[in-house]
Design an enzyme around this catalytic site. Structure first.
Site, PDB file in Angstrom:
ATOM      1  N   ASP A 129      43.294  44.703  39.441  1.00  0.00           N
ATOM      2  CA  ASP A 129      43.239  44.678  37.969  1.00  0.00           C
ATOM      3  C   ASP A 129      43.066  43.251  37.463  1.00  0.00           C
ATOM      4  OD1 ASP A 129      43.136  45.870  35.496  1.00  0.00           O
ATOM      5  OD2 ASP A 129      45.298  45.818  35.182  1.00  0.00           O
ATOM      6  N   LEU A 181      56.325  39.143  23.358  1.00  0.00           N
ATOM      7  CA  LEU A 181      55.076  38.464  23.699  1.00  0.00           C
ATOM      8  C   LEU A 181      53.893  39.412  23.758  1.00  0.00           C
ATOM      9  CD1 LEU A 181      56.367  36.144  26.566  1.00  0.00           C
ATOM     10  CD2 LEU A 181      55.866  35.487  24.209  1.00  0.00           C
ATOM     11  N   GLY A 182      54.142  40.683  24.097  1.00  0.00           N
ATOM     12  CA  GLY A 182      53.033  41.622  24.221  1.00  0.00           C
ATOM     13  C   GLY A 182      53.510  42.980  24.679  1.00  0.00           C
ATOM     14  N   GLY A 185      50.937  48.678  29.760  1.00  0.00           N
ATOM     15  CA  GLY A 185      51.238  49.992  30.295  1.00  0.00           C
ATOM     16  C   GLY A 185      52.626  50.051  30.906  1.00  0.00           C
ATOM     17  N   PHE A 186      53.089  48.920  31.425  1.00  0.00           N
ATOM     18  CA  PHE A 186      54.416  48.823  32.024  1.00  0.00           C
ATOM     19  C   PHE A 186      55.498  48.938  30.959  1.00  0.00           C
ATOM     20  CE2 PHE A 186      58.103  46.428  33.330  1.00  0.00           C
ATOM     21  CZ  PHE A 186      58.227  46.659  34.684  1.00  0.00           C
ATOM     22  N   GLY A 187      55.264  48.303  29.810  1.00  0.00           N
ATOM     23  CA  GLY A 187      56.253  48.243  28.750  1.00  0.00           C
ATOM     24  C   GLY A 187      56.154  46.908  28.039  1.00  0.00           C
ATOM     25  N   LYS A 204      59.730  41.415  31.576  1.00  0.00           N
ATOM     26  CA  LYS A 204      58.977  42.667  31.456  1.00  0.00           C
ATOM     27  C   LYS A 204      59.988  43.813  31.528  1.00  0.00           C
ATOM     28  CE  LYS A 204      55.115  43.155  33.728  1.00  0.00           C
ATOM     29  NZ  LYS A 204      54.088  43.135  34.811  1.00  0.00           N
TER      30      LYS A 204
END
Length: 834
Positions: free
Chosen positions: A642, A523-524, A527-529, A545
């Site tokens: 954020d 899906l995308g 910065g997390f992964g 995620k």
């Protein structure tokens, strides 16, 4: 002589030009000197509609009507003299001496009139390309009468049905008597408002069909309406007592209308220009769609036999009639409710319970309250008069204190309805279920015995793995808190309890759900992964995620997200479903949002038109409610840090949900502000005191909310100005236009409609108040929401906003050249959108 002849020729040409001009401008217009006689017609400027005389099939009577000009099998959408036809071909449509539009018979007697009060001596009638015939005063251009305010049996795009609850004035459709006779029939359709607005068909004075309440997007009693949302249905409350319903299709190459036929059914017709009409939808598909088919407390299901049954805890009022298929008398309660027994002096027993009914058309005569979903049940249970409740995200909390009428069970769509019954009735139902379960258990005992040992071993291994996972998570939380000593011990203990309740998934489960994390399910990337779409074995869709092994900041984000969001519950926050920690794999599992993030709709030219102003304002309100929950209404005060368009996810109904809590911080006690040496976030959304000094508070989130609000109104990305060094930031652009009184230049052309102008301007004003330079000048989220909803009428003048986007970029570049990329000794980490 030659000069005289040339002069006469010139005069003749002028005269001919005058007549040509008159003819050209009068093609869609009727005046006192330009009128039409049967069988002449007018045609609208774009050629879409015709106005003239016609005779219905198998009839010699003549009527004045409007019909489609470009469809092979044309249909009449409006009739003037419905109840007074012409009996010959000598009729005329003209403007009378008093300025009314009239139909005259062969003796010049008025058989129909627009009936405006007062005389207008200079008027004309024009057929518009919308199909609307308007009568206007020529000197001022004021419309004094229009056919859209006096419809026949057809609703076309941009026509409005309306109801004023104060004056009872209605604009509604009325059926023809039959297909050969356009006189007013027995059926009508319009807006009904009993606490919540809905559409109703009436047979005389009796209700024949209802749509169910409007939830700001669809009528929840029409399950197929979700698939046609993009066709532009709208129901607006003008806050002065009038409700308007209309539709306008985004694809203008397709003609469409809704017709109330002589049988009392609403039929949607559509046609590609030039083709015949095709039926797209009908209101009454089965007997169950007829209002109150099964009477009070009866439930209708067109796929069962018989179609009517009493609710659990109820029995037919007249068993003989019921058995004969006459269900109109409905059902009555078999066992009195506990609260009723206490009222009449009976003995106290078990509290009443609620029977859950899935995918239902909710009953008529609804009461509405602003209670959230978790309070809706308690509110009903505490009120002995409340016999059922339901909750819909767009509608809110619904309850019923009258007989439940017009209940229908759908195979798709609908709402979960909870009906109050005596506890003993549910016990009786459970007894019946237990009999079935007992028989099934005996038959399956042998099979279970064979499988038990292997299942036990599998479960033992899985339990050990989950226990190991929780130990790893607990250890990592302790490490995370060591890095954030400002977090309170109370938070630590609370989150340890939460961690024990967090569902744990195995790596195998998630690999299977995502097809081994295949690229087509991605899906995308943030910065997390990476984030993947998955589907569990029982069919639930999820978003996974997956912590990138190369991510330096991902572990801290991962642990912070577990700590912050593991028990947050709000309809405008994305929901955490579980976690997975196995070896080097660390993953978080969320509810899946089919429409992805707000920025995809807001900044993609091909999708912007899907967000009209009503939808955008609903998104703004939803984000505000989610932020209010984080700041004030949850057990812990949480600063998101954020907030931006890519972190606002949209569900299937385009309801917003705030996501990505990897950078969020919890405030404890009376703490109002905190400092950090590690600034995280996205340029353009960070408040100046946070970006430059590391100070963050609720007002930091308010700044981000203000930027987001201005992006939603303008349709421009805050970073879209950065490609040109000479260009200003979005905030600078807004401030410049505000001071120059050129607000219209800010507004996305997709939403620039006059009827929403004041609401859009108010949003821009509130946005500027939220992005003011000093934190103390910015409103709290609760005040900002009150301003947006006009609960606070007088808004203060905004002060100059902080132009942080360009300022920080410049300052950062300057400091990088001198001291290794630091700003006031604060490290800045820029995290891009997912």
């Amino acid at each position: 002589m030659r000069v005289v002849r040339e002069t006469k020729l010139f005069d003749l040409l002028i005269l001919l030009s005058y007549f040509c001009l008159e003819f050209g401008t009068a093609i869609d217009t009727i005046t006192t000197t330009k009128f039409i006689n049967d069988p002449e017609t007018l045609i609208s400027n774009g050629g879409d509609f015709k106005l003239g005389f016609f005779s219905p099939t198998n009839s010699t009577y003549r009527y004045v009507g409007i019909w489609y000009a470009k469809v092979s099998a044309s249909s009449v959408i409006w009739v003037a003299n419905r109840n007074n036809p012409l009996k010959s071909l000598s009729g005329a449509l003209t403007i009378s001496e008093d300025g009314n539009l009239v139909v005259l018979d062969e003796q010049e007697k008025i058989i129909w009139s627009s009936n405006i009060t007062g005389s207008v001596f200079n008027s004309s009638a024009q057929l518009l390309d919308s199909g609307n015939l308007v009568l206007q005063e020529n000197n001022t251009g004021t419309i004094i009468w229009e056919s859209f305010q006096h419809p026949a049996d057809t609703l076309v795009p941009k026509m409005k049905l309306s109801t004023n609850v104060r004056t009872s004035k209605k604009v509604q459709l009325t059926s023809w008597t039959n297909q050969f006779d356009p006189s007013i029939g027995t059926f009508s359709v319009g807006i009904d408002v009993f606490n919540l607005p809905e559409l109703s068909i009436w047979n005389g004075s009796s209700r024949y069909w209802r749509s169910g309440p409007w939830n700001s997007r669809v009528f929840i009693g029409i399950p197929s309406m979700n698939s046609v949302f993009l066709d532009g249905f709208s129901l607006i409350d003008d806050q002065e007592g009038t409700f308007y319903f209309s539709f306008a299709f985004s694809n203008e190459s397709i003609l469409s209308n809704f017709v109330l036929n002589a049988q009392g059914n609403i039929v949607q017709n559509y046609s590609n220009k030039g083709d015949n009409w095709e039926v797209g939808w009908v209101a009454l598909e089965t007997e169950c769609d007829v209002y109150g088919m099964c009477g009070a407390f009866g439930i209708c299901n067109s796929k069962s036999s018989p179609i009517c049954n009493c609710l659990v805890g109820f029995e037919p009022k007249n068993i003989e009639e019921w058995n004969r298929g006459n269900w109109g008398s409905g059902c009555v309660r078999r066992t009195p409710l506990q609260c009723e027994r206490l009222t009449t002096g009976g003995e106290e027993g078990k509290k009443d319970a609620f029977l859950e009914l899935k995918m239902m058309k909710v009953p008529d005569l609804v009461d509405w309250s602003s209670a959230f979903e978790d309070k809706c049940r308690d509110q009903c249970l505490e009120n002995c008069s409340c016999i059922a409740y339901a909750y819909d995200a767009g509608t809110g909390c619904m309850s019923w204190t009258r007989d439940l009428i017009d209940l229908q069970e759908f195979s798709i769509g609908g709402v979960d309805l909870y009906v109050r019954v005596a506890n003993s009735e549910l016990d009786r139902k459970e007894v019946d279920v237990k009999v079935v379960i007992t028989i099934t258990t005996i038959v399956g005992t042998l099979f279970l015995a064979i499988c038990t040992f292997s299942l036990w071993r599998c479960m033992a291994k899985r339990k050990a793995r989950k226990r190991k996972t929780r130990e790893i998570l607990s250890l990592n939380i302790e490490q995370a808190y060591a890095k954030f000593p400002g977090q309170s011990k109370l938070e630590d203990s609370m989150n340890q309890v939460r961690l024990q309740e967090l569902p744990i998934f195995s790596f195998e489960e998630l690999a299977s759900a995502t097809n081994s994390f295949h690229q087509t399910n991605k899906l995308g990337q943030g910065g997390f992964g990476p984030v993947y779409k998955g589907k569990l074995l029982h069919g639930q869709e999820i978003a996974v995620k997956r912590l990138s092994r190369s991510s330096g900041q991902g572990l801290e984000e991962f642990m912070n997200e577990v700590v912050v969001i593991s028990k947050l519950q709000h309809r405008n926050l994305v929901r955490l479903l579980g976690g997975c920690v196995e070896g080097e794999e660390k993953m978080l599992i969320y509810e899946y949002m089919p429409n992805k993030s707000l920025d995809i709709f807001l900044f993609d030219p091909s999708k912007q038109e899907l967000l009209d102003w009503t939808q955008r304002f609903q998104i703004i309100e939803g984000i505000g409610r989610g932020l209010l929950y984080l700041h004030r209404d949850s057990r812990l005060r949480i600063i998101h840090r954020d907030l931006k368009a890519s972190n606002i996810l949209l569900d299937e109904d385009l309801n917003p949900k705030i996501s990505d809590f990897g950078m969020a911080r919890i405030f404890g006690g009376n703490e109002d502000q905190a400092n950090t040496n590690r600034v995280v976030g996205t340029y353009g959304y960070m408040s100046p005191e946070y970006a430059m000094g590391g100070r963050f508070s609720e007002k930091s989130d308010i700044f981000s909310f203000g930027v987001l609000l201005l992006e939603i109104v303008s349709g421009r990305r805050n970073t879209s100005f950065y490609h040109d060094e000479q260009a200003m930031s979005l905030l600078e652009f807004v401030w410049k236009m505000w001071n120059a009184n050129k607000i219209a230049a800010l507004v996305d052309p997709m939403i620039s409609e006059p009827c929403f102008e004041m609401e859009v301007l108010r949003c821009i004003h509130v946005g500027l108040l939220c992005v003011q330079d000093f934190a103390k000048d910015r409103p709290t989220v609760s005040i900002a929401i009150s301003m947006l909803k006009s609960e606070i009428v007088d808004l203060p003048r905004p002060k100059q906003p902080a132009f942080t986007a360009t300022q920080i970029a410049t300052d950062t570049a300057s400091q990088c050249n001198k001291s290794g990329c630091s700003i006031n000794n604060v490290t800045v980490t820029m995290v891009q959108g997912r």
